[in-house]
Design an enzyme around this catalytic site. Structure first.
Site, PDB file in Angstrom:
ATOM      1  N   ARG A  13      -2.061  -6.088  -7.856  1.00  0.00           N
ATOM      2  CA  ARG A  13      -1.225  -6.826  -8.184  1.00  0.00           C
ATOM      3  C   ARG A  13      -0.961  -7.929  -9.266  1.00  0.00           C
ATOM      4  O   ARG A  13       0.432  -8.391  -9.404  1.00  0.00           O
ATOM      5  CB  ARG A  13      -0.953  -7.696  -6.750  1.00  0.00           C
ATOM      6  CG  ARG A  13      -1.231  -6.994  -5.635  1.00  0.00           C
ATOM      7  CD  ARG A  13      -1.601  -7.232  -4.049  1.00  0.00           C
ATOM      8  NE  ARG A  13      -3.184  -7.406  -4.387  1.00  0.00           N
ATOM      9  CZ  ARG A  13      -4.867  -7.886  -3.207  1.00  0.00           C
ATOM     10  NH1 ARG A  13      -3.369  -8.407  -2.017  1.00  0.00           N
ATOM     11  NH2 ARG A  13      -4.874  -8.049  -3.422  1.00  0.00           N
ATOM     12  N   SER A  60      -3.206  -7.615   3.170  1.00  0.00           N
ATOM     13  CA  SER A  60      -3.443  -7.439   4.298  1.00  0.00           C
ATOM     14  C   SER A  60      -3.747  -8.526   5.579  1.00  0.00           C
ATOM     15  O   SER A  60      -3.689  -9.132   6.452  1.00  0.00           O
ATOM     16  CB  SER A  60      -4.431  -6.368   4.700  1.00  0.00           C
ATOM     17  OG  SER A  60      -4.283  -4.947   4.265  1.00  0.00           O
ATOM     18  N   LYS A  94     -18.132  -4.768   9.145  1.00  0.00           N
ATOM     19  CA  LYS A  94     -16.815  -5.996   9.340  1.00  0.00           C
ATOM     20  C   LYS A  94     -16.179  -5.648   9.660  1.00  0.00           C
ATOM     21  O   LYS A  94     -15.559  -4.437  10.424  1.00  0.00           O
ATOM     22  CB  LYS A  94     -16.193  -5.508   8.099  1.00  0.00           C
ATOM     23  CG  LYS A  94     -15.465  -7.299   7.296  1.00  0.00           C
ATOM     24  CD  LYS A  94     -15.061  -6.305   5.607  1.00  0.00           C
ATOM     25  CE  LYS A  94     -13.903  -6.866   6.020  1.00  0.00           C
ATOM     26  NZ  LYS A  94     -13.345  -6.703   4.559  1.00  0.00           N
ATOM     27  N   HIS A 119       1.010  -1.165  -0.361  1.00  0.00           N
ATOM     28  CA  HIS A 119       0.199   0.008   0.030  1.00  0.00           C
ATOM     29  C   HIS A 119       1.103   1.223  -0.199  1.00  0.00           C
ATOM     30  O   HIS A 119       0.245   2.073  -1.114  1.00  0.00           O
ATOM     31  CB  HIS A 119      -1.137  -0.074   1.396  1.00  0.00           C
ATOM     32  CG  HIS A 119      -1.475  -0.818   1.208  1.00  0.00           C
ATOM     33  ND1 HIS A 119      -2.052  -1.906   2.446  1.00  0.00           N
ATOM     34  CD2 HIS A 119      -2.975  -1.039   0.603  1.00  0.00           C
ATOM     35  CE1 HIS A 119      -2.964  -2.621   2.387  1.00  0.00           C
ATOM     36  NE2 HIS A 119      -3.841  -1.946   0.773  1.00  0.00           N
TER      37      HIS A 119
HETATM   38  O1  PNS Z   1      -8.464  -2.416   0.910  1.00  0.00           O
HETATM   39  P1  PNS Z   1     -10.737  -3.016   0.871  1.00  0.00           P
HETATM   40  O2  PNS Z   1     -11.754  -3.242   2.057  1.00  0.00           O
HETATM   41  O3  PNS Z   1     -10.360  -3.920  -0.528  1.00  0.00           O
HETATM   42  O4  PNS Z   1     -11.049  -2.113  -0.044  1.00  0.00           O
HETATM   43  C1  PNS Z   1     -12.033  -1.356  -0.481  1.00  0.00           C
HETATM   44  C2  PNS Z   1     -12.805  -0.047  -0.994  1.00  0.00           C
HETATM   45  C3  PNS Z   1     -12.814   1.128   0.163  1.00  0.00           C
HETATM   46  C4  PNS Z   1     -12.010   0.621  -2.061  1.00  0.00           C
HETATM   47  C5  PNS Z   1     -14.028  -0.468  -1.860  1.00  0.00           C
HETATM   48  O5  PNS Z   1     -14.894  -1.222  -0.903  1.00  0.00           O
HETATM   49  C6  PNS Z   1     -14.867   1.472  -1.911  1.00  0.00           C
HETATM   50  O6  PNS Z   1     -15.107   2.013  -2.618  1.00  0.00           O
HETATM   51  N1  PNS Z   1     -16.034   1.062  -0.619  1.00  0.00           N
HETATM   52  C7  PNS Z   1     -16.842   2.664  -0.551  1.00  0.00           C
HETATM   53  C8  PNS Z   1     -18.155   1.837  -0.914  1.00  0.00           C
HETATM   54  C9  PNS Z   1     -18.226   2.298  -2.445  1.00  0.00           C
HETATM   55  O7  PNS Z   1     -18.568   3.238  -2.902  1.00  0.00           O
HETATM   56  N2  PNS Z   1     -19.305   1.387  -3.524  1.00  0.00           N
HETATM   57  C10 PNS Z   1     -19.116   1.056  -3.923  1.00  0.00           C
HETATM   58  C11 PNS Z   1     -17.944   0.717  -5.443  1.00  0.00           C
HETATM   59  S1  PNS Z   1     -18.114   0.549  -7.695  1.00  0.00           S
END
Ligand code: PNS
Length: 162
Positions: free
Chosen positions: A90, A127, A41, A17
């Site tokens: 990745r 993570s 979560k 990250h």
């Molecule tokens: O580290 P992660 O959990 O893979 O990150 C995922 C994240 C936070 C980038 C994604 O879940 C997100 O953008 N969530 C916010 C809610 C949202 O906008 N959802 C629609 C995505 S198209």
């Protein structure tokens, strides 16, 4: 002023990250590391802990700051004047989901997503894998910032002792 956001859960932040944040900061005027607040979560680290760790980790980089958000990422982008979402890619296994999210975010609000190919040193890193390896006593030194290493050891010894 071009502001990018690197969104994620960061439970905890890894060196993969961090590599993406720093490379994004070389392309944007300002980078916001946006920690998603997701009450459904439970993580190993609380949101406050993740933010504290991230602030410590990005302290040497003057154009990177840490914030949190809930709800839709595109709404946060609009509120903060963010012009691009920056994500690390990745491997091909990341691609399908990342493409879907990038296209949805563009469809919702015209927000662009820029992908940075992960440094091969960290392409296997996540993570959840870090937490699993650390939980069973494996060595994750060099894979996470020192600020995480310390807290991970403390957290897991508390959990194991409980
Ligand atoms: O580290 P992660 O959990 O893979 O990150 C995922 C994240 C936070 C980038 C994604 O879940 C997100 O953008 N969530 C916010 C809610 C949202 O906008 N959802 C629609 C995505 S198209």
């Amino acid at each position: 002023m071009r502001t990018a956001v690197c969104p994620g859960s960061f439970d905890p932040v890894t060196n993969g990250h961090l590599d993406v944040f720093v490379r994004a900061a070389a392309m944007a005027d300002e980078v916001i590391v946006g920690v998603l607040i997701n009450h459904t979560k439970a993580g190993l680290f609380t949101i406050e802990e993740r933010i504290e760790i991230l602030r410590e980790v990005v302290a040497p980089y003057p154009n990177i700051r840490v914030d949190s958000f809930h709800g839709l990422l595109v709404d946060y982008c609009r509120d903060q004047g963010v012009t691009a979402i920056v994500k690390g890619l990745r491997a091909i296994s990341d691609f399908d989901y990342e493409l879907q999210m990038a296209q949805m975010n563009y469809r919702l609000a015209g927000v662009e997503t820029v992908f940075i190919t992960t440094n091969p040193l960290y392409s296997f890193l996540s993570s959840s894998l870090v937490k699993e390896v650390a939980k069973f006593g494996g060595d994750v030194e060099g894979l996470v910032p020192d600020a995480v290493l310390m807290r991970l050891r403390a957290k897991l010894s508390d959990t194991m002792g409980a």
